[in-house]
Design a protein around this motif. Structure first.
Motif, PDB file in Angstrom:
ATOM      1  N   ALA A  56       0.637  -1.035  -0.106  1.00 33.13           N
ATOM      2  CA  ALA A  56       0.321  -0.021  -0.075  1.00 33.13           C
ATOM      3  C   ALA A  56       0.334   1.628  -0.398  1.00 33.13           C
ATOM      4  O   ALA A  56       1.768   0.994   0.614  1.00 33.13           O
ATOM      5  N   PRO A  57       0.354   2.494  -0.033  1.00 30.44           N
ATOM      6  CA  PRO A  57       0.894   3.310  -0.489  1.00 30.44           C
ATOM      7  C   PRO A  57       1.370   4.179   0.694  1.00 30.44           C
ATOM      8  O   PRO A  57       1.410   3.449   2.103  1.00 30.44           O
ATOM      9  N   GLY A  58       2.683   4.549   1.552  1.00 35.37           N
ATOM     10  CA  GLY A  58       3.115   5.276   2.604  1.00 35.37           C
ATOM     11  C   GLY A  58       2.915   4.238   3.655  1.00 35.37           C
ATOM     12  O   GLY A  58       3.769   4.653   4.377  1.00 35.37           O
ATOM     13  N   VAL A  59       3.606   3.046   3.335  1.00 32.98           N
ATOM     14  CA  VAL A  59       4.324   1.838   3.811  1.00 32.98           C
ATOM     15  C   VAL A  59       5.327   2.218   4.230  1.00 32.98           C
ATOM     16  O   VAL A  59       6.064   2.666   4.056  1.00 32.98           O
ATOM     17  N   GLY A  60       5.069   1.450   5.487  1.00 32.24           N
ATOM     18  CA  GLY A  60       7.192   1.299   6.545  1.00 32.24           C
ATOM     19  C   GLY A  60       7.964   0.719   5.403  1.00 32.24           C
ATOM     20  O   GLY A  60       7.838   0.119   4.909  1.00 32.24           O
ATOM     21  N   ASP A  61       9.497   0.786   5.335  1.00 34.24           N
ATOM     22  CA  ASP A  61      10.652   0.221   5.302  1.00 34.24           C
ATOM     23  C   ASP A  61      10.146  -1.702   5.657  1.00 34.24           C
ATOM     24  O   ASP A  61      10.054  -2.160   4.573  1.00 34.24           O
ATOM     25  N   ALA A  62      10.088  -1.158   6.771  1.00 36.14           N
ATOM     26  CA  ALA A  62       9.880  -3.362   6.977  1.00 36.14           C
ATOM     27  C   ALA A  62       8.685  -4.081   6.243  1.00 36.14           C
ATOM     28  O   ALA A  62       8.864  -4.676   5.645  1.00 36.14           O
ATOM     29  N   THR A  63       7.516  -3.618   6.006  1.00 34.62           N
ATOM     30  CA  THR A  63       6.791  -4.249   5.860  1.00 34.62           C
ATOM     31  C   THR A  63       6.682  -3.956   4.433  1.00 34.62           C
ATOM     32  O   THR A  63       6.310  -5.116   3.087  1.00 34.62           O
ATOM     33  N   LEU A  65       9.168  -4.012   2.781  1.00 28.60           N
ATOM     34  CA  LEU A  65      10.513  -4.818   2.273  1.00 28.60           C
ATOM     35  C   LEU A  65       9.641  -6.840   2.509  1.00 28.60           C
ATOM     36  O   LEU A  65      10.009  -7.544   1.252  1.00 28.60           O
ATOM     37  N   LEU A  66       9.076  -6.596   3.200  1.00 29.99           N
ATOM     38  CA  LEU A  66       8.805  -8.241   3.272  1.00 29.99           C
ATOM     39  C   LEU A  66       7.443  -8.677   2.416  1.00 29.99           C
ATOM     40  O   LEU A  66       8.048  -9.196   1.669  1.00 29.99           O
ATOM     41  N   ASP A  67       6.593  -7.760   1.969  1.00 33.33           N
ATOM     42  CA  ASP A  67       5.658  -7.472   0.684  1.00 33.33           C
ATOM     43  C   ASP A  67       7.084  -8.051  -0.397  1.00 33.33           C
ATOM     44  O   ASP A  67       6.466  -8.495  -1.251  1.00 33.33           O
ATOM     45  N   HIS A  68       7.806  -7.005  -0.957  1.00 33.48           N
ATOM     46  CA  HIS A  68       8.415  -7.117  -1.381  1.00 33.48           C
ATOM     47  C   HIS A  68       9.147  -8.225  -1.994  1.00 33.48           C
ATOM     48  O   HIS A  68       9.089  -9.189  -3.268  1.00 33.48           O
ATOM     49  N   LEU A  69       9.691  -9.598  -0.959  1.00 34.70           N
ATOM     50  CA  LEU A  69       9.833 -10.501  -1.158  1.00 34.70           C
ATOM     51  C   LEU A  69       8.829 -11.922  -0.762  1.00 34.70           C
ATOM     52  O   LEU A  69       8.797 -13.297  -0.366  1.00 34.70           O
ATOM     53  N   GLY A  74       1.280  -7.010   5.194  1.00 39.75           N
ATOM     54  CA  GLY A  74      -0.669  -6.173   5.850  1.00 39.75           C
ATOM     55  C   GLY A  74      -1.570  -7.222   6.383  1.00 39.75           C
ATOM     56  O   GLY A  74      -2.421  -7.094   7.509  1.00 39.75           O
ATOM     57  N   ARG A  75      -0.886  -8.916   6.844  1.00 34.31           N
ATOM     58  CA  ARG A  75      -1.804  -9.497   6.789  1.00 34.31           C
ATOM     59  C   ARG A  75      -1.646  -9.713   8.188  1.00 34.31           C
ATOM     60  O   ARG A  75      -2.885 -10.177   8.674  1.00 34.31           O
ATOM     61  N   ARG A  76      -1.211  -9.024   8.523  1.00 35.28           N
ATOM     62  CA  ARG A  76      -0.836  -9.248  10.542  1.00 35.28           C
ATOM     63  C   ARG A  76      -1.521  -8.788  11.119  1.00 35.28           C
ATOM     64  O   ARG A  76      -1.515  -6.941  11.009  1.00 35.28           O
ATOM     65  N   PRO A  77      -2.345  -8.820  11.910  1.00 32.37           N
ATOM     66  CA  PRO A  77      -2.910  -7.616  12.929  1.00 32.37           C
ATOM     67  C   PRO A  77      -1.631  -6.927  13.464  1.00 32.37           C
ATOM     68  O   PRO A  77      -1.119  -7.513  14.069  1.00 32.37           O
ATOM     69  N   GLY A  78      -2.586  -5.976  13.426  1.00 31.17           N
ATOM     70  CA  GLY A  78      -1.614  -4.517  14.181  1.00 31.17           C
ATOM     71  C   GLY A  78      -0.511  -3.553  13.099  1.00 31.17           C
ATOM     72  O   GLY A  78      -0.343  -3.157  13.313  1.00 31.17           O
ATOM     73  N   ASN A  79      -0.423  -4.400  11.800  1.00 31.31           N
ATOM     74  CA  ASN A  79      -0.401  -3.798  10.658  1.00 31.31           C
ATOM     75  C   ASN A  79      -1.340  -2.791   9.909  1.00 31.31           C
ATOM     76  O   ASN A  79      -2.408  -2.975   9.412  1.00 31.31           O
TER      77      ASN A  79
END
Length: 79
Positions: A56-63, A65-69, A74-79
Motif C-alpha cells: 500500500a502507498p506510504g507503508v514503512g520500510d519493513a512492510t 521489504l516483507l511485501d517485496h519478498l 499487511g495480513r498481520r493483525p496490528g499492521n
C-alpha cells in the motif's frame, strides 16, 4: 552481508508470525538489507520467496521489504 541480514530479518518475522509474537523487524533495520534483497529475490521466486505483494502507498520500510519478498505483512493483525 546485506543478503544475510535480509534472510535473518525475514525469517525472524516468519517465526514471529507463526508463533503469534510481535514483529522483530522495524523500519530502521529493514533499510540496510533492502538493496541486497532487491538484487537477489527474483531468481528465488517460487522457491524461497513467493510473488511480490503490492504494498500500500506510504507503508514503512519493513512492510515494503516483507511485501517485496513475498510475505504479506499487511495480513498481520496490528499492521
Amino acid at each position: 552481508m546485506g543478503a544475510v541480514a535480509s534472510d535473518a530479518a525475514v525469517h525472524a518475522w516468519d517465526i514471529a508470525v507463526a508463533t503469534g509474537g510481535p514483529s522483530p523487524l522495524t523500519d530502521e533495520p529493514a533499510r540496510r538489507p533492502a538493496p541486497a534483497a532487491e538484487e537477489l529475490v527474483e531468481p528465488l521466486r517460487g522457491f524461497a520467496h513467493g510473488p511480490a505483494v503490492e504494498a500500500a502507498p506510504g507503508v514503512g520500510d519493513a512492510t515494503a521489504l516483507l511485501d517485496h519478498l513475498g510475505r504479506d505483512a499487511g495480513r498481520r493483525p496490528g499492521n
